[in-house]
Design a protein around this motif. Structure first.
Motif, mmCIF file in Angstrom:
data_model
loop_
_atom_site.group_PDB
_atom_site.id
_atom_site.type_symbol
_atom_site.label_atom_id
_atom_site.label_comp_id
_atom_site.label_asym_id
_atom_site.label_seq_id
_atom_site.Cartn_x
_atom_site.Cartn_y
_atom_site.Cartn_z
ATOM 1 N N ARG A 199 0.946 -0.879 -0.228
ATOM 2 C CA ARG A 199 -0.230 0.081 0.188
ATOM 3 C C ARG A 199 0.612 0.970 -0.092
ATOM 4 O O ARG A 199 2.562 0.615 1.396
ATOM 5 C CB ARG A 199 -0.463 0.236 1.140
ATOM 6 C CG ARG A 199 -1.751 -0.974 1.625
ATOM 7 C CD ARG A 199 -3.104 -0.801 2.367
ATOM 8 N NE ARG A 199 -4.047 0.230 3.051
ATOM 9 C CZ ARG A 199 -4.863 0.069 2.206
ATOM 10 N NH1 ARG A 199 -5.240 -0.721 2.004
ATOM 11 N NH2 ARG A 199 -6.240 1.264 2.481
ATOM 12 N N LEU A 200 0.649 1.849 -1.037
ATOM 13 C CA LEU A 200 1.410 3.144 -0.581
ATOM 14 C C LEU A 200 0.493 4.505 -1.157
ATOM 15 O O LEU A 200 -0.676 4.571 -1.357
ATOM 16 C CB LEU A 200 2.452 3.026 -2.160
ATOM 17 C CG LEU A 200 3.646 2.486 -2.811
ATOM 18 C CD1 LEU A 200 2.221 1.158 -3.625
ATOM 19 C CD2 LEU A 200 4.214 2.187 -3.316
ATOM 20 N N ARG A 201 1.098 5.563 -0.590
ATOM 21 C CA ARG A 201 0.685 7.202 -0.427
ATOM 22 C C ARG A 201 0.854 8.087 -0.822
ATOM 23 O O ARG A 201 2.302 7.790 -1.121
ATOM 24 C CB ARG A 201 0.366 7.655 1.207
ATOM 25 C CG ARG A 201 -0.703 7.030 2.037
ATOM 26 C CD ARG A 201 -0.901 6.950 3.263
ATOM 27 N NE ARG A 201 -2.137 6.223 4.019
ATOM 28 C CZ ARG A 201 -1.941 6.515 5.714
ATOM 29 N NH1 ARG A 201 -0.865 7.232 6.093
ATOM 30 N NH2 ARG A 201 -2.862 5.673 5.977
ATOM 31 N N ILE A 202 0.600 8.988 -2.214
ATOM 32 C CA ILE A 202 1.175 9.540 -3.171
ATOM 33 C C ILE A 202 -0.010 10.608 -3.223
ATOM 34 O O ILE A 202 -0.575 10.276 -3.940
ATOM 35 C CB ILE A 202 1.943 9.122 -4.616
ATOM 36 C CG1 ILE A 202 2.600 7.416 -4.087
ATOM 37 C CG2 ILE A 202 2.956 10.083 -5.607
ATOM 38 C CD1 ILE A 202 3.196 6.636 -5.665
ATOM 39 N N GLY A 203 0.954 11.642 -2.734
ATOM 40 C CA GLY A 203 -0.070 12.636 -2.874
ATOM 41 C C GLY A 203 -1.301 12.775 -2.226
ATOM 42 O O GLY A 203 -1.213 12.734 -0.712
ATOM 43 N N GLY A 204 -2.261 13.106 -2.490
ATOM 44 C CA GLY A 204 -3.902 12.418 -1.840
ATOM 45 C C GLY A 204 -4.244 11.557 -2.553
ATOM 46 O O GLY A 204 -5.124 11.744 -2.089
ATOM 47 N N ALA A 205 -3.498 10.609 -3.664
ATOM 48 C CA ALA A 205 -4.160 9.074 -3.285
ATOM 49 C C ALA A 205 -3.409 7.929 -2.768
ATOM 50 O O ALA A 205 -2.313 7.960 -1.956
ATOM 51 C CB ALA A 205 -4.052 8.899 -4.936
ATOM 52 N N GLU A 206 -3.975 7.161 -3.300
ATOM 53 C CA GLU A 206 -3.334 5.996 -2.298
ATOM 54 C C GLU A 206 -3.487 4.432 -3.459
ATOM 55 O O GLU A 206 -4.447 4.543 -3.788
ATOM 56 C CB GLU A 206 -4.301 5.589 -0.998
ATOM 57 C CG GLU A 206 -3.651 4.111 -0.380
ATOM 58 C CD GLU A 206 -3.864 3.995 1.584
ATOM 59 O OE1 GLU A 206 -3.873 3.439 1.585
ATOM 60 O OE2 GLU A 206 -5.275 5.124 1.178
#
Length: 278
Positions: A199-206
């Motif tokens: 699971r990755l969080r990038i900016g406002g997304a996942e």
């Protein structure tokens, strides 16, 4: 911390890349990514596997008062401007053996692509009601991508491959050979760290890991010339990246868990690590 160093979309499957500084990540991937598909006159999707000339077609999607406009450019021909039809009759298309649907974009687009590619072609756009379901550890949706919505690759992974190529006396390859959507740098320069990021969080997304990216003959095509070169990288990848299901793996495919905005320079936070499938 790892960060995004490249964002790329491919509005027409198989055609040239469009680099971005910022992008909206939607449930089916980066906005416009693989939203269009070039097919044969019988509705079979074209890819660079058999039509490397697609690499020389440069697409651009713009928003206009009436909706969308797709502009296509290619060497030696005038640009084509298509007012995108989102409401026309749906037709069946075959995308790598998968039955999907598309909205035909008319005879002018068909004639232009047929001339550029030297073979009878049509252009379809994914319908707004697209309900394709993708597979893998994290299910999701996508448009006309081979499988999942987002292809993720790290610089360290490519650097490691290029070192192995150099050891065999082969030339290094650019990132463009692998046509990723998101390129990540750092992760302590560990090659294939993306294999373990669940699971990755990038900016406002996942994003959620779906599966390894199994490579095909598209990696043999030079993206700036459409020339087919071989046998690299597949020959070298076969020495250390063979996947259990067959083929060789390089990078990962992800599903969108939470849409949002991405930008080059965004930090990448991995909230769940797992074991590599290789």
């Amino acid at each position: 911390m790892a960060e995004v160093v490249e964002l790329v979309t491919y509005p027409v499957k198989g055609c040239a890349a469009v680099p971005l500084r910022e992008a909206a990540l939607e449930p089916a991937g980066i906005a416009d990514d693989r939203g269009f598909l070039v097919t044969t006159s019988q509705g079979v999707g074209r890819t660079q596997r058999r039509d490397p000339g697609l690499a020389l077609v440069r697409p651009e999607v713009t928003r206009v008062p009436a909706g969308e406009r797709l502009t296509l450019r290619a060497p030696g021909t005038e640009a084509l401007h298509v007012e995108v039809d989102l409401s026309g009759p749906r037709r069946e298309v075959d995308m790598l053996g998968r039955p999907l649907r598309g909205i035909d974009q008319g005879d002018e687009a068909a004639a232009w692509l047929s001339d550029v590619l030297g073979s009878a072609s049509r252009l379809v756009r994914v319908p707004p009601e697209n309900g394709r379901v993708t597979d893998g550890l994290t299910p999701g949706t996508s448009r006309y991508a081979d499988s999942c919505a987002v292809h993720l690759l790290s610089r360290a992974t490519l650097d490691h491959l290029n070192k192995r190529l150099a050891d065999r006396g082969a030339e290094p390859l650019p990132m463009s050979r692998f046509r990723p959507n998101i390129v990540i740098d750092d992760w302590d320069a560990e090659p294939h760290a993306e294999d373990r990021a669940r699971r990755l969080r990038i900016g406002g997304a996942e994003l959620g890991y779906a599966k390894l990216a199994i490579r095909c003959a598209v990696t043999l095509v030079e993206q700036d010339s459409a020339a087919r070169r071989g046998p690299e990288p597949l020959r070298t990848l076969a020495t250390y990246r063979r996947a259990a299901e067959g083929g060789v793996a390089f990078g990962t495919k992800c599903a969108v868990l939470r849409p949002g905005t991405l930008a080059v320079g965004d930090p990448v936070e991995v909230t769940d690590w797992g074991a590599s499938e290789l």
